[in-house]
Structures are given as C-alpha cells and as structure tokens.
Design a protein around this motif. Sequence first.
Motif, PDB file in Angstrom:
ATOM      1  N   GLY A   1       0.791  -1.231   0.000  1.00  0.00           N
ATOM      2  CA  GLY A   1       0.000   0.000   0.000  1.00  0.00           C
ATOM      3  C   GLY A   1       0.816   1.270   0.000  1.00  0.00           C
ATOM      4  O   GLY A   1       0.266   2.369  -0.102  1.00  0.00           O
ATOM      5  N   TRP A   2       2.134   1.143   0.093  1.00  0.00           N
ATOM      6  CA  TRP A   2       3.012   2.309   0.051  1.00  0.00           C
ATOM      7  C   TRP A   2       3.896   2.245  -1.195  1.00  0.00           C
ATOM      8  O   TRP A   2       4.301   1.166  -1.639  1.00  0.00           O
ATOM      9  CB  TRP A   2       3.930   2.347   1.277  1.00  0.00           C
ATOM     10  N   LEU A   3       4.206   3.392  -1.742  1.00  0.00           N
ATOM     11  CA  LEU A   3       5.192   3.455  -2.819  1.00  0.00           C
ATOM     12  C   LEU A   3       6.571   3.319  -2.192  1.00  0.00           C
ATOM     13  O   LEU A   3       6.934   4.081  -1.298  1.00  0.00           O
ATOM     14  CB  LEU A   3       5.066   4.767  -3.588  1.00  0.00           C
ATOM     15  N   SER A   4       7.354   2.361  -2.690  1.00  0.00           N
ATOM     16  CA  SER A   4       8.584   2.001  -1.985  1.00  0.00           C
ATOM     17  C   SER A   4       9.838   2.126  -2.854  1.00  0.00           C
ATOM     18  O   SER A   4      10.646   3.027  -2.650  1.00  0.00           O
ATOM     19  CB  SER A   4       8.455   0.581  -1.449  1.00  0.00           C
TER      20      SER A   4
ATOM     21  N   THR B   1      16.324   1.628  -5.536  1.00  0.00           N
ATOM     22  CA  THR B   1      16.602   1.348  -4.127  1.00  0.00           C
ATOM     23  C   THR B   1      15.348   1.530  -3.288  1.00  0.00           C
ATOM     24  O   THR B   1      14.498   2.371  -3.588  1.00  0.00           O
ATOM     25  CB  THR B   1      17.715   2.251  -3.567  1.00  0.00           C
ATOM     26  N   PHE B   2      15.243   0.702  -2.248  1.00  0.00           N
ATOM     27  CA  PHE B   2      14.206   0.898  -1.228  1.00  0.00           C
ATOM     28  C   PHE B   2      14.847   0.985   0.151  1.00  0.00           C
ATOM     29  O   PHE B   2      14.159   1.037   1.163  1.00  0.00           O
ATOM     30  CB  PHE B   2      13.186  -0.256  -1.251  1.00  0.00           C
ATOM     31  N   LYS B   3      16.176   1.036   0.179  1.00  0.00           N
ATOM     32  CA  LYS B   3      16.897   1.043   1.446  1.00  0.00           C
ATOM     33  C   LYS B   3      16.971   2.457   2.020  1.00  0.00           C
ATOM     34  O   LYS B   3      17.034   3.437   1.288  1.00  0.00           O
ATOM     35  CB  LYS B   3      18.307   0.487   1.262  1.00  0.00           C
ATOM     36  N   GLY B   4      16.979   2.526   3.343  1.00  0.00           N
ATOM     37  CA  GLY B   4      17.106   3.814   4.017  1.00  0.00           C
ATOM     38  C   GLY B   4      15.787   4.521   4.239  1.00  0.00           C
ATOM     39  O   GLY B   4      15.763   5.663   4.695  1.00  0.00           O
ATOM     40  N   LEU B   5      14.667   3.847   3.935  1.00  0.00           N
ATOM     41  CA  LEU B   5      13.355   4.477   4.044  1.00  0.00           C
ATOM     42  C   LEU B   5      12.687   4.104   5.369  1.00  0.00           C
ATOM     43  O   LEU B   5      12.435   2.938   5.633  1.00  0.00           O
ATOM     44  CB  LEU B   5      12.463   4.045   2.879  1.00  0.00           C
ATOM     45  N   THR B   6      12.415   5.096   6.178  1.00  0.00           N
ATOM     46  CA  THR B   6      11.656   4.877   7.407  1.00  0.00           C
ATOM     47  C   THR B   6      10.168   4.853   7.072  1.00  0.00           C
ATOM     48  O   THR B   6       9.746   5.217   5.975  1.00  0.00           O
ATOM     49  CB  THR B   6      11.920   6.001   8.413  1.00  0.00           C
ATOM     50  N   ASP B   7       9.341   4.419   8.041  1.00  0.00           N
ATOM     51  CA  ASP B   7       7.889   4.432   7.826  1.00  0.00           C
ATOM     52  C   ASP B   7       7.395   5.836   7.534  1.00  0.00           C
ATOM     53  O   ASP B   7       6.505   6.041   6.703  1.00  0.00           O
ATOM     54  CB  ASP B   7       7.178   3.875   9.059  1.00  0.00           C
ATOM     55  N   GLU B   8       7.977   6.820   8.197  1.00  0.00           N
ATOM     56  CA  GLU B   8       7.581   8.212   7.972  1.00  0.00           C
ATOM     57  C   GLU B   8       7.888   8.636   6.539  1.00  0.00           C
ATOM     58  O   GLU B   8       7.072   9.281   5.881  1.00  0.00           O
ATOM     59  CB  GLU B   8       8.304   9.125   8.965  1.00  0.00           C
ATOM     60  N   LEU B   9       9.076   8.260   6.045  1.00  0.00           N
ATOM     61  CA  LEU B   9       9.431   8.604   4.672  1.00  0.00           C
ATOM     62  C   LEU B   9       8.548   7.867   3.666  1.00  0.00           C
ATOM     63  O   LEU B   9       8.184   8.422   2.623  1.00  0.00           O
ATOM     64  CB  LEU B   9      10.906   8.274   4.404  1.00  0.00           C
ATOM     65  N   LEU B  10       8.212   6.624   3.959  1.00  0.00           N
ATOM     66  CA  LEU B  10       7.334   5.875   3.060  1.00  0.00           C
ATOM     67  C   LEU B  10       5.972   6.547   2.936  1.00  0.00           C
ATOM     68  O   LEU B  10       5.424   6.670   1.836  1.00  0.00           O
ATOM     69  CB  LEU B  10       7.165   4.444   3.562  1.00  0.00           C
ATOM     70  N   ARG B  11       5.438   6.991   4.058  1.00  0.00           N
ATOM     71  CA  ARG B  11       4.150   7.690   4.011  1.00  0.00           C
ATOM     72  C   ARG B  11       4.260   8.987   3.216  1.00  0.00           C
ATOM     73  O   ARG B  11       3.408   9.301   2.384  1.00  0.00           O
ATOM     74  CB  ARG B  11       3.653   7.975   5.438  1.00  0.00           C
ATOM     75  N   TRP B  12       5.347   9.722   3.492  1.00  0.00           N
ATOM     76  CA  TRP B  12       5.533  11.001   2.798  1.00  0.00           C
ATOM     77  C   TRP B  12       5.699  10.806   1.300  1.00  0.00           C
ATOM     78  O   TRP B  12       5.075  11.494   0.493  1.00  0.00           O
ATOM     79  CB  TRP B  12       6.750  11.730   3.372  1.00  0.00           C
ATOM     80  N   GLN B  13       6.556   9.859   0.911  1.00  0.00           N
ATOM     81  CA  GLN B  13       6.841   9.724  -0.505  1.00  0.00           C
ATOM     82  C   GLN B  13       5.653   9.124  -1.264  1.00  0.00           C
ATOM     83  O   GLN B  13       5.486   9.401  -2.457  1.00  0.00           O
ATOM     84  CB  GLN B  13       8.110   8.902  -0.734  1.00  0.00           C
TER      85      GLN B  13
END
Length: 557
Positions: A450-453, A473-485
């Motif tokens: 459900g998130w763009l990763s 890459t999908f590395k380095g992404l926190t849950d907060e960044l996933l929601r934002w992006q």
Amino acid sequence: MRFIDLAATSAAVKAISGRRAKIDLLAGALRDLAPDEVLAGSAYLAGELRQRQTGVGYASLRDLPPPAAEPTLTVAAVDAAIAEIAGLAGPGSQGRRRDLLGALFTAATADEQRLLVGLFSGELRQGAQAGLLADAVARAAGVPVAVVRRALLLAGDLKAVAVAALTGGEAALAGFALRVGRPLTPMLAQSAPSVDEAFGTVGAPAVVDVKLDGIRIQVHRSGTDVAVFTRSLDEITPRVPEVVAAVRALPVREVVLDGEAIALDATGRPRPFQETSSRAATRGARRAVTAQVKGAGRAKSGSPGAPATAGDEPAGSGPVGAGPTIAVAAGATTAASTGGGVALTPYFFDLLHLDGTDLLDAPGRDRWAALADAVAAPLLVGRTTVDSVEAAAAAFTAALDAGHEGVVVKAPDAPYEAGRRGAAWIKVKPRHTLDLVVLAVEWGSGRRQGWLSNLHLGARDPATGGFVMLGKTFKGLTDELLRWQTERFLGLAVERGDWVVTVRPEQVVEIAFDGVQRSTRYPGGVALRFARVVRYRDDKTAAQADTIDAVRAIHGG
C-alpha cells in the motif's frame, strides 16, 4: 517573431549535442526577437515561463484541442495570452482560464503545442542550460561572455540580463551590482573523495571549515529590515524568525551574509536534516514572526529571483573539531517559540557586503577577517587554518566526531565566485553521495503493502536535457518517509500502473552508495552499488541534480 520559429529553435537545440551548435541556434533566435519580446522569448528558450504562477496544472494539459494547420502566433501574442491566464483570480476564474488556455492551444500548430505543453508543465528538456543561454546572449549581443555571466550572477535572472544585453549592450550590463535585499547565486564547492585530494588541489595554507548538514541561507540586512533567502534564492524570512533576530542583533548597518541554519539537539549535535528542512518550511513559523521578531520584514530593495537552499559550504572561526556552539545572538528565539518545532540556529561562513562596501572580489582571508569582526563567535561555523594534509585530516575527523557532514577545504586567497563551483572550495564527505531524480516508484509488498517504496533513480544528462536511469533502491526508508513519498509521488504521477507509478522528474533525492559498477541493464552503462536514501532534497530542482558524467567519473570513465 513568429512563435513557430522559436518552437523550431527549441526542437533543433534538443536534437543536436554540440555545445557550439546549440549556442549558435540560441543566439540566432535571440537576435530575431523584437525588443519587447526579449523578456518572454529568453524565458521560453530557457524552458520556462516569464510568469512564475499561471494556475495551469498538469491535468489541464491532458485533453488538448486539435492543432492549427497554419502558424499565426507570435512570441508577443503568446506572452500576452499567458499573462492574461496568470492574472485571473476570483469567482469564475477557473472557467475563464480554461477558455483562454483552449483558445491559445487552438491557435497553435502541433510543434507550437509541444513547446507550450513543455513550458506550462516545466518539463521542456531541450538541453539549453543557463550556461549555454548566457553564452548565447553574449554572442547575440556582441558583448564579452564574462560580462554577461557576471551580470547574471548578480541579478539572478537570465531574462533581465538578456533584456539588458540585447537592448543596452555592455553598458547596460555594467548596471548590475550587488544590491542589499536582492539575492545572488551562492558560491558552491566541488567534491573530492578524500581530504588528501582536496588539500592537494587547494594547496597550503588552506582553511578547513566544518560542513554542516543544514539549509544554506543568504541573509540581507539594511537597517532593521532583514531578508533571508535559500540557496535557490527563494525568500523564507517569515519561516526563520530566529535567524532574523540573530542578524538584527549584529552591530552593523548593512550586511549580506552567507551561511547555514541547522537544528541542534540539547548537546549541540545536529538533529536529522529532515527536521531542519521541515522547520524551515513550516508555515506555522510565520505566526512566530509577529510574536517573537516584531517588525521583521523584507529588505527594502530587490525581489527574489529564481529559487535555493541547503547545506553546502560552511565556514567560521574556532576549532573545527568542536563544531559550532549552541549559543545564539541576543534576541534569537528558542525551540518553544518557533511554532512548536525545533529551533534553527544560524552559522555564517562568508561576508559579501558590509556597511556600503562590496567584498565579492576581496580574497577569502579579508572577507573572513571582516566577518569575524562583524559577527560574534557563537554564530560562526568552525574553521581552522592548516599547513599540512595531516592537520586537514585531523580537522575532518573532528568534524565527523562532532556529528557533522564533513569539511570544506578553502583557498584563502580566492574571491567569492558567485554561482561558480570552482576549485577554490572543495567539500569532502566520508561517503559517495549523489543528488539524483526519482523517475518512477514501485508499489511495496509485505510490510510495505500500500506504500510506494522502490525508487527508480536517474542522473541528469546535459546533452539531452533528460535523465539516465542508474538503478533502484528501497533502502534507508523509514515508515515516515514511506508515508511522505507515497503522497508526494502520487501527486507527481503521470502514469499509474499496478506495479510501477511513473512520475514527473522533479523530486531530487540524495543517495549514498558504495561505488559504481558497469551495467548492461541500464542505458547509461553504469549502476550504483548498494544505493540507499539519505534524504530528500526539496532545496534542489531537477536541473541541479548530478549528471551522468559525474557518475561515470566516479566509475573511472
């Protein structure tokens, strides 16, 4: 000038790769513009509209009317039509804007429609960067390139420089000068993979500044009026009341300062960059201006040119290893008084103007001495002078131990070269990083459902004006960044698939990686090894992203 002729020039510039040929084409078009068309025409050749806001969104450009069979539009007519569209407001403006936009596109041929879509969307990738256009303006006006470039750096507005050069020549260009209140493009630093290489380029003695991971700020003060601009020349004065207060407290009448603003924790160590950047962008901070920095206003003269921000090259006084102290000049606000967010502390590393005297052409040692006299030590970025690689390396290690990004090694005899990324300032960070552009994003699976990763990363190609994919890459992404992006990229989407969402190439992201390897999978022939997200760079535009040539240079050719 017929708009179709300008559209033909744009297409021709995009189709060829030679710099000289591009300049010839652009200069020819500039010469053909009538005096009252230069402002708009030079903007179109730069891939932008004279009007910064038009109210025309991407959705408005999807269903266009059939193109005209014969060209009838002129550059002046197109500019007038867009000006009318941009000026609409109030009840009924949406319908009126739609009608005017339809009329403009109905009058445009297919080639003209393509150019208009590129201009309205901001995606005209024709390979005509500011440097090429500056050279073309010089050639069209018959004036030295250096004079045009100097005027451009001081004005921050290619359109205004083009008008001056083509209507008034060298004499008109000489009228551009540093004006307190009008931002100028900041001096930038080249990158080096090691302190040894940076020191070898600059030579001894060298000055080593702590490189803060903050937002680049340029602060103008005239009397009690203070204006704060970002690296891209956007004004953010209402958002940073603590910076306004600190500069207003200085014992000066007029000043232009270059520096950084950064969020620190209670121990004086840097907080995450996202906190700094979000605080600078917090609209709620505007309310603090009235409460905490009463009377804060813009500097009287000048207006911001094109947009810039964020941590690039710091400087100051005091030992590099210690980093900046927490203390802020009298009157600066605290974290509790900035709309509930963390406070930003300003630190300055250069002085461009002081009480009626321009310092751009003065050597660094003179500018920095004047800076130390005008600004209290707690507001200066850590700086030390070194005579050996060993001393420079020790300063680098101390800066990292203090939690900072790295250092900038500087030549003390160099002038302030506004807008230049020369060899006088060399930044060193402990890892490879590139500022790349997100081209597409994949939907996540499992916990990220459900998130763009997974990000598709691209480097800028100066030859085509487009982007070259380097990997994912999908590395380095926190849950907060996933929601934002997810929210951000759905807003930039041009095509939504079940697996991949293709987006407008606008969002810049800083990527750390371990190296570059040869690849047959990607069109550029290279790919990043172990790429991971460091941060999103809202302070940079896609036109300021790193190039495929820079990536290949890291690979060694």
